[in-house]
Enzyme design. Structure first.
Site, PDB file in Angstrom:
ATOM      1  N   HIS A  64      41.594  34.880  39.859  1.00 16.47           N
ATOM      2  CA  HIS A  64      40.819  36.071  40.202  1.00 16.47           C
ATOM      3  C   HIS A  64      40.206  35.810  41.567  1.00 16.47           C
ATOM      4  O   HIS A  64      39.465  34.856  41.746  1.00 16.47           O
ATOM      5  CB  HIS A  64      39.732  36.348  39.163  1.00 16.47           C
ATOM      6  CG  HIS A  64      38.936  37.567  39.506  1.00 16.47           C
ATOM      7  ND1 HIS A  64      39.281  38.823  39.073  1.00 16.47           N
ATOM      8  CD2 HIS A  64      37.844  37.731  40.296  1.00 16.47           C
ATOM      9  CE1 HIS A  64      38.433  39.705  39.562  1.00 16.47           C
ATOM     10  NE2 HIS A  64      37.543  39.072  40.310  1.00 16.47           N
ATOM     11  N   CYS A  65      40.542  36.636  42.538  1.00 15.56           N
ATOM     12  CA  CYS A  65      40.097  36.376  43.908  1.00 15.56           C
ATOM     13  C   CYS A  65      38.928  37.294  44.253  1.00 15.56           C
ATOM     14  O   CYS A  65      39.110  38.505  44.381  1.00 15.56           O
ATOM     15  CB  CYS A  65      41.253  36.605  44.878  1.00 15.56           C
ATOM     16  SG  CYS A  65      40.795  36.247  46.572  1.00 15.56           S
ATOM     17  N   PRO A  66      37.703  36.741  44.400  1.00 15.95           N
ATOM     18  CA  PRO A  66      36.564  37.596  44.737  1.00 15.95           C
ATOM     19  C   PRO A  66      36.691  38.203  46.133  1.00 15.95           C
ATOM     20  O   PRO A  66      36.117  39.245  46.408  1.00 15.95           O
ATOM     21  CB  PRO A  66      35.367  36.641  44.660  1.00 15.95           C
ATOM     22  CG  PRO A  66      35.938  35.279  44.764  1.00 15.95           C
ATOM     23  CD  PRO A  66      37.335  35.332  44.251  1.00 15.95           C
ATOM     24  N   ASN A 119      38.586  41.095  45.543  1.00 15.26           N
ATOM     25  CA  ASN A 119      37.978  41.749  44.386  1.00 15.26           C
ATOM     26  C   ASN A 119      39.028  42.224  43.382  1.00 15.26           C
ATOM     27  O   ASN A 119      38.990  43.347  42.887  1.00 15.26           O
ATOM     28  CB  ASN A 119      37.103  42.930  44.841  1.00 15.26           C
ATOM     29  CG  ASN A 119      36.258  43.461  43.697  1.00 15.26           C
ATOM     30  OD1 ASN A 119      35.697  42.675  42.940  1.00 15.26           O
ATOM     31  ND2 ASN A 119      36.191  44.769  43.554  1.00 15.26           N
ATOM     32  N   ASN A 120      39.973  41.361  43.093  1.00 13.99           N
ATOM     33  CA  ASN A 120      41.013  41.725  42.133  1.00 13.99           C
ATOM     34  C   ASN A 120      41.659  40.438  41.629  1.00 13.99           C
ATOM     35  O   ASN A 120      41.511  39.383  42.252  1.00 13.99           O
ATOM     36  CB  ASN A 120      42.060  42.606  42.821  1.00 13.99           C
ATOM     37  CG  ASN A 120      42.817  43.468  41.833  1.00 13.99           C
ATOM     38  OD1 ASN A 120      42.655  43.319  40.616  1.00 13.99           O
ATOM     39  ND2 ASN A 120      43.632  44.365  42.346  1.00 13.99           N
TER      40      ASN A 120
END
Ligand SMILES: [Zn+2]
Ligand SMILES: [Zn+2]
Length: 471
Positions: free
Chosen positions: A184-186, A189-190
């Site tokens: 999950h890549c902040p 944001n996805n």
């Protein structure tokens, strides 16, 4: 794809739910999740209760320097006649932002939870799309998952109450199971998963290229007092970029021309046509060599001296100016009998013995050789023959310089009963591959007959055709 079972927010007709007084309610409205949807479910992004700061920072880090570049630096470059550099930067910027938008706002490969699958009756569609029953056996939980499925990497998600396939994982930020989950890549944001991984990878690559194009230009513009010098340097970079671009196109064209000429040369039968084709081919090969050496020249730190031995270095690394070539057309040829190990070629060149040794190189290959003599009477001479009648031994072939002569010795391949006997220097048509020792003698007779058939007249064809049929 027709079935998109993973996308619970997709606007596909069969995934929409009819509720209330004929009002269309979308799945993501009926079953709200942590994901945020917009554009009627066409776009979605990660968890709503998340901090958007990292994502906003990424957008700022891309947009602020890029907009400054396009507002301040690019107009100045264009007014100085530099177009390619800002043009390429704009293209990379558009691709990078497009890919970032795609990574942020597309479905990473979400598997719908049990409740949604049951309510929409999409279990069968999912089974077809994923190749297994997502709902699992009746009343299954993590403990009751069949061991063979477990061994293959299938797991039961206690949150979504479904069986998820290998390499997928439940994202706690988005509260979904995601196919081929990466992380999950902040910053985007996805989740990064099966469906947006290629966008993510493309974005990372483009943003690095963009940074190397924008940052130095901005730094030079903002902090360098000598703007004229900076502009001159930019013009140099722009020029070498455009030169590189044109050179790449030109070299590609040349290579295509040479390939076609070689093909034509193999098919040509008439000696005059072959000679003419060989002449054009030699000219184009010299041009290609020149283009390659001029490309390699800036990269070379010290001038290299090509060795004058038989094992000469590949011509591409020779950085000295070469060509245009004067082709050597007259020579004496001694093919030698079956008891002579060499085919020798005698070239008469006045004053050749006075040249330094490194001015003469010869590149021997199994079916060709290429002799180059640099700076004789102010000209560069070349004697090249491809498609030799028989294979030679490159390591044992050599050339020597005598007064007014260059003698090339091509070492023949030694067979069981002596050296190959040659009837000409070059093969007429396409060369036949050398017969291997293990070959069945019957096969070689058949192939000889086939060749006779191919080359013979109608009567010959009839006779051989009958003979081959009987055989
Ligand atoms: Zn899950
Ligand atoms: Zn996530």
């Amino acid at each position: 794809d027709k079935v998109r079972p993973n996308c619970i927010g997709n606007a596909d007709g069969d995934l929409e739910n009819q509720v209330g007084r004929g009002k269309l309610v979308r799945l993501y409205q009926q079953w709200p999740s942590k994901n945020m949807f917009c554009c009627c479910g066409c776009c979605m992004t990660g968890g709503t209760d998340e901090c958007y700061c990292p994502n906003m920072c990424v957008w700022c880090f891309i947009l602020v320097p890029s907009c400054t570049y396009f507002g301040l630096v690019a107009p100045k470059l264009i007014s100085n006649g530099i177009y390619l550099l800002p043009g390429a930067t704009l293209a990379i910027f558009l691709i990078a932002t497009g890919l970032l938008l795609a990574t942020c706002c597309t479905d990473p490969g979400i598997i719908p939870c049990r409740e949604v699958i049951l309510a929409t009756g999409t279990a069968d569609q999912l089974k077809v799309a994923l190749g297994y029953d997502v709902l699992g056996p009746e009343g299954s939980d993590s403990a009751s998952l069949p061991p063979q499925l477990r061994k293959q990497g299938y797991r039961f998600c206690n949150t979504c109450c479904i069986v998820r396939p290998p390499r997928s994982s439940h994202c706690s930020d988005c509260d979904n199971c995601v196919l081929r989950f990466d992380h999950h890549c902040p910053f985007v944001n996805n989740c990064v998963g099966q469906r947006n991984y290629h966008y993510f990878f493309g974005f990372i690559t483009c943003v690095m290229v963009l940074a190397t194009m924008v940052m130095p230009a901005l730094a030079l513009h903002l902090f360098n007092p000598d703007q004229d010098k900076a502009m001159k340097n930019a013009a140099k970079i722009d020029k070498s970029m455009s030169l590189l671009f044109y050179a790449m196109c030109a070299v590609g064209e040349l290579a295509a021309d040479i390939a076609e000429l070689k093909d034509m040369l193999q098919r040509a039968q008439r000696p005059a046509v072959r000679e003419e084709l060989q002449r054009v081919l030699t000219k184009l090969e010299a041009e290609q060599l020149k283009a390659k050496s001029s490309e390699a020249a800036p990269a070379a730190t010290s001038p290299k001296v090509a060795p004058a031995t038989a094992q000469a270095a590949a011509p591409a690394v020779d950085v000295r100016p070469v060509g245009p070539w004067t082709e050597i057309t007259t020579f004496a040829l001694d093919l030698g009998g079956y008891n002579k190990p060499d085919v020798s070629i005698d070239l008469r060149l006045k004053g050749v013995e006075e040249l330094p040794a490194e001015s003469l190189t010869c590149d021997f290959k199994e079916d060709s050789f290429d002799l180059k003599i640099m700076g004789l009477d102010g000209k560069n001479h070349r004697f090249v023959r491809t498609n030799l009648e028989k294979d030679i031994v490159p390591a044992e072939s050599s050339f020597r310089v005598k007064k007014n002569h260059v003698i090339i010795n091509l070492r023949k391949v030694k067979g069981e009963y002596g050296y190959d006997s040659w009837v000409d220097l070059c093969a007429k048509g396409k060369r036949k591959p050398a017969a291997s020792k293990s070959e069945n003698p019957q096969d070689s007779i058949m192939s000889m007959m086939k060749d006779l058939y191919d080359e013979g007249d109608d009567n010959m064809k009839k006779i051989i055709g009958e003979a081959m049929y009987k055989a």
